[in-house]
Design an enzyme around this catalytic site. Structure first.
Site, mmCIF file in Angstrom:
data_model
loop_
_atom_site.group_PDB
_atom_site.id
_atom_site.type_symbol
_atom_site.label_atom_id
_atom_site.label_comp_id
_atom_site.label_asym_id
_atom_site.label_seq_id
_atom_site.Cartn_x
_atom_site.Cartn_y
_atom_site.Cartn_z
ATOM 1 N N ASP A 259 22.997 -28.573 1.074
ATOM 2 C CA ASP A 259 22.583 -28.293 -0.654
ATOM 3 C C ASP A 259 24.143 -27.421 -1.539
ATOM 4 O O ASP A 259 23.701 -28.609 -2.935
ATOM 5 C CB ASP A 259 21.281 -27.953 -1.334
ATOM 6 C CG ASP A 259 19.848 -28.562 -1.084
ATOM 7 O OD1 ASP A 259 20.057 -29.656 -1.022
ATOM 8 O OD2 ASP A 259 19.558 -27.743 0.451
ATOM 9 N N GLU B 230 19.646 -20.564 6.992
ATOM 10 C CA GLU B 230 18.012 -21.218 7.709
ATOM 11 C C GLU B 230 17.531 -20.059 8.629
ATOM 12 O O GLU B 230 18.777 -20.274 8.953
ATOM 13 C CB GLU B 230 18.002 -22.718 7.143
ATOM 14 C CG GLU B 230 17.929 -22.974 6.103
ATOM 15 C CD GLU B 230 17.562 -24.495 5.316
ATOM 16 O OE1 GLU B 230 17.141 -24.551 4.638
ATOM 17 O OE2 GLU B 230 18.227 -25.216 6.799
#
Length: 403
Positions: free
Chosen positions: A172, A156
């Site tokens: 995640d 990210e």
């Protein structure tokens, strides 16, 4: 990130550039703030394939264009393309794949001013679809997700006028190993995300050795390929991990602070800003130094703890959010019983309770620098796998060996 996730991917790690005030007092720039040196419209991202795998690699740069707020993708040259309108049921998204590097080689693309994700997959292209609300991203805890049997991962990042923030994330899932880096304006290069030698298998071996359902987080393809270990919140969602896995610890925290006070000092640069928590019944109430009630929390369940949401919701404000982020870190690292003054940032006492976030504990133990984004507010105390610079010259993504 600005792209729309499937509901179960709502717990992704926050890129620091998007928060006005970090959980442990790290003040960062809001999008649009000018840096000392102008950040160009795009910068180079060099992707190096040291994985040792022979399959083709596919890259994707997906996110939100900061100047317009539009969702879309960037091509290899850094040109932004807005997503077309979605549908119900979701329709296939345009093919945004970029050919990645062959084994032992590098590929350089350009990334624009974006808040988004760099996905990479081995062997097969990822499947993205567009709903009426935007992009639907992979939700591999769902066994029917079209990406379930694909080996992939993502980083990210935010690139804006104030600089670059790029992280490796395990919020995640833990999957294909990689590291991120940035060349600063002075020419130095900083990186994070590398595992120790043997660390990739070490994570899976440690989870398999844990009783209580932690081994059930591991997903394996029918050909024997280990694909990933789900984060514990996703494990609870799919029934792989007991929903009460953290309950014993929470009960002990609740009992302790029914008779004593939990002090939270959420901003490292504001030591006089303190909040004081006490438990009464099912509620932990926080007051400020003047004794006025500022917020309260209901007794959290395990999923709220692992996801840092629901009963531990953390709005981007200056009171509840910072308190909640501090509590979330304390619950995941199980430091609330041993230290009544939070946040505990030392690291020495993290994950020492028998009831703890074993997923986060295991990942941190196998990282070369000890840093990871194993839960959403792992940046409390600066234990996150993030690099940033206000005048970035170049970014790096290294696909690391599996062995």
């Amino acid at each position: 990130m600005g792209t729309r996730r499937a509901p179960s991917l709502r717990r992704s790690a926050p890129v620091a550039a998007l928060a006005l005030v970090g959980a442990a007092g790290l003040t960062v720039a809001a999008p649009g703030t000018r840096a000392d040196a102008a950040v160009p419209a795009t910068i180079q991202l060099t992707v190096t394939n040291n994985s040792g795998r022979s399959e083709p690699v596919y890259l994707y740069d997906l996110g939100t264009q900061l100047s317009t707020g539009k969702q879309g993708w960037a091509d290899a040259g850094g040109t932004f393309h807005a997503w077309p309108a979605g549908a119900n049921p979701p329709a296939p998204a345009p093919d945004a794949a970029i050919a990645g590097p062959a084994p032992g080689t590098s590929t350089t693309i350009r990334i624009p001013k974006f808040s988004g994700r760099i996905y990479f997959s081995y062997g097969r292209k990822l499947v993205f679809k567009l709903a009426t609300g935007g992009l639907v991203q992979p939700a591999v805890q769902n066994p029917t997700d079209p990406n379930h049997d694909i080996l992939f991962n993502w980083s990210e990042y935010t690139l804006n006028d104030a600089g670059l923030w790029i992280n490796s994330t395990q919020v995640d899932m833990f999957s294909a190993p990689y590291a991120v880096g940035v060349k600063a304006g002075n020419g130095t290069v900083r990186s994070t995300g590398h595992l120790k030698a043997g660390g990739y298998q070490g994570v899976y071996n440690a989870l398999r050795a844990r009783s209580g359902g932690w081994a059930n987080l591991i997903q394996t393809r029918s050909d024997g390929t280990v694909l990933r270990a789900l984060a514990p919140g996703h494990g609870i969602e799919g029934g792989a991990l007991p929903a009460n896995v953290m309950s014993d610890y929470v009960n002990r925290v609740w009992a302790k602070y029914a008779n004593s006070t939990l002090a939270v000092t959420p901003f490292a640069d504001q030591p006089n800003t303190k909040y004081f928590g006490r438990v009464s019944g099912s509620t932990m109430t926080f007051t400020n130094s003047a004794g006025a009630v500022v917020t309260s929390f209901q007794k959290p369940d395990s999923d709220s703890i692992f996801g840092c949401y629901k009963l531990l919701d953390a709005p981007n404000d200056l009171v509840r959010g910072p308190i909640s982020r501090t509590l979330c870190a304390g619950y995941n690292r199980t430091t609330l019983l041993t230290n009544p003054n939070q946040p505990d940032t030392s690291g020495a006492g993290f994950y020492q309770d028998a009831v703890t976030n074993q997923y986060a504990r295991t990942i941190h133990a196998q990282m070369a620098d000890g840093n990871a984004y194993a839960f959403a507010f792992d940046d409390v105390g600066h234990h996150e796998s993030l690099v940033n610079d206000g005048s970035p010259q170049q970014a790096y993504l290294t696909l690391d060996p599996f062995s």
